[in-house]
Motif scaffolding. Structure first.
Motif, short mmCIF file in Angstrom:
data_model
loop_
_atom_site.label_atom_id
_atom_site.label_comp_id
_atom_site.label_asym_id
_atom_site.label_seq_id
_atom_site.Cartn_x
_atom_site.Cartn_y
_atom_site.Cartn_z
N TYR A 166 -6.59 -3.38 4.40
CA TYR A 166 -5.87 -2.37 4.97
C TYR A 166 -6.75 -1.34 5.74
O TYR A 166 -6.39 -0.80 6.93
CB TYR A 166 -5.14 -1.68 3.88
N CYS A 167 -7.80 -1.09 5.05
CA CYS A 167 -8.82 -0.08 5.84
C CYS A 167 -9.51 -0.94 7.15
O CYS A 167 -9.47 -0.38 8.23
CB CYS A 167 -10.07 0.44 5.01
N TYR A 204 -4.90 6.35 -0.91
CA TYR A 204 -3.93 5.42 -1.04
C TYR A 204 -4.00 4.57 -2.51
O TYR A 204 -4.94 4.90 -3.15
CB TYR A 204 -4.19 4.49 0.08
N VAL A 216 -2.70 0.72 -4.35
CA VAL A 216 -2.28 -0.66 -4.27
C VAL A 216 -2.26 -1.13 -5.66
O VAL A 216 -3.31 -0.95 -6.42
CB VAL A 216 -2.80 -1.59 -3.33
N GLN A 261 0.75 5.42 0.24
CA GLN A 261 0.02 6.62 0.43
C GLN A 261 0.22 7.69 -0.56
O GLN A 261 1.50 8.23 -0.74
CB GLN A 261 0.27 7.22 1.76
N ILE A 305 0.93 -1.11 -0.03
CA ILE A 305 -0.03 -0.02 0.12
C ILE A 305 0.99 1.28 0.14
O ILE A 305 1.94 1.32 0.71
CB ILE A 305 -1.02 0.06 1.25
N GLU A 360 -8.20 -2.86 8.99
CA GLU A 360 -7.28 -3.10 10.13
C GLU A 360 -7.12 -1.77 10.88
O GLU A 360 -6.69 -1.76 12.06
CB GLU A 360 -5.74 -3.41 9.50
N ARG A 361 -7.58 -0.76 10.03
CA ARG A 361 -7.56 0.75 10.79
C ARG A 361 -8.97 1.17 11.49
O ARG A 361 -9.41 2.09 11.60
CB ARG A 361 -7.19 1.62 9.83
N CYS A 374 -9.55 5.24 2.99
CA CYS A 374 -10.38 4.66 4.14
C CYS A 374 -11.35 5.67 4.96
O CYS A 374 -10.88 6.74 5.35
CB CYS A 374 -9.23 4.13 5.15
N ASN A 406 -6.90 -6.30 -0.99
CA ASN A 406 -5.64 -5.72 -0.02
C ASN A 406 -5.89 -4.34 0.34
O ASN A 406 -5.65 -4.33 1.54
CB ASN A 406 -4.24 -5.33 -1.06
N ALA A 407 -6.80 -3.67 -0.39
CA ALA A 407 -7.33 -2.37 0.22
C ALA A 407 -8.30 -2.33 1.15
O ALA A 407 -8.17 -1.78 2.11
CB ALA A 407 -7.85 -1.66 -1.17
#
Length: 93
Positions: free
Chosen positions: A58-59, A33, A35, A27, A25, A61-62, A91, A54-55
């Motif tokens: 990633y989001c 972002y 990817v 930024q 990823i 996880e946050r 995100c 993957n995107a």
């Protein structure tokens, strides 16, 4: 739900992503972002699916959800060059 549908629902994404891979990823802006995904056997669909998965991960996880803002794909050549997909996202949430 019938068992064979459950198996198909689980194994189909696994099979589609088996020959796909995603990049790191990157930024682009404060909340934007990018990817890259690629696929040797599944064409642009497999490459795009890999990048979007993957995107999304990633989001998640946050504690946020992924919002797709753009995408570009390029065809591959079987046995020579994989298909690629670049996904831009935010995100939110």
């Amino acid at each position: 739900m019938k068992p064979h549908r459950l198996y198909l629902g689980f194994f189909l994404p696994v099979l589609l992503s088996a020959c796909s891979s995603g990049g790191a990823i990157q930024q682009l802006d404060r909340d934007t972002y990018m990817v890259t995904g690629q696929s040797r056997l599944n064409g642009n669909d497999g490459a795009a699916a890999s990048a979007v998965l993957n995107a999304d991960a990633y989001c998640k996880e946050r504690g946020k959800r992924m919002q797709l803002t753009g995408a570009e794909t390029s065809d591959g050549v079987f046995g020579v060059r994989p298909s690629r997909s670049v996904v831009m996202f935010r995100c939110v949430g």
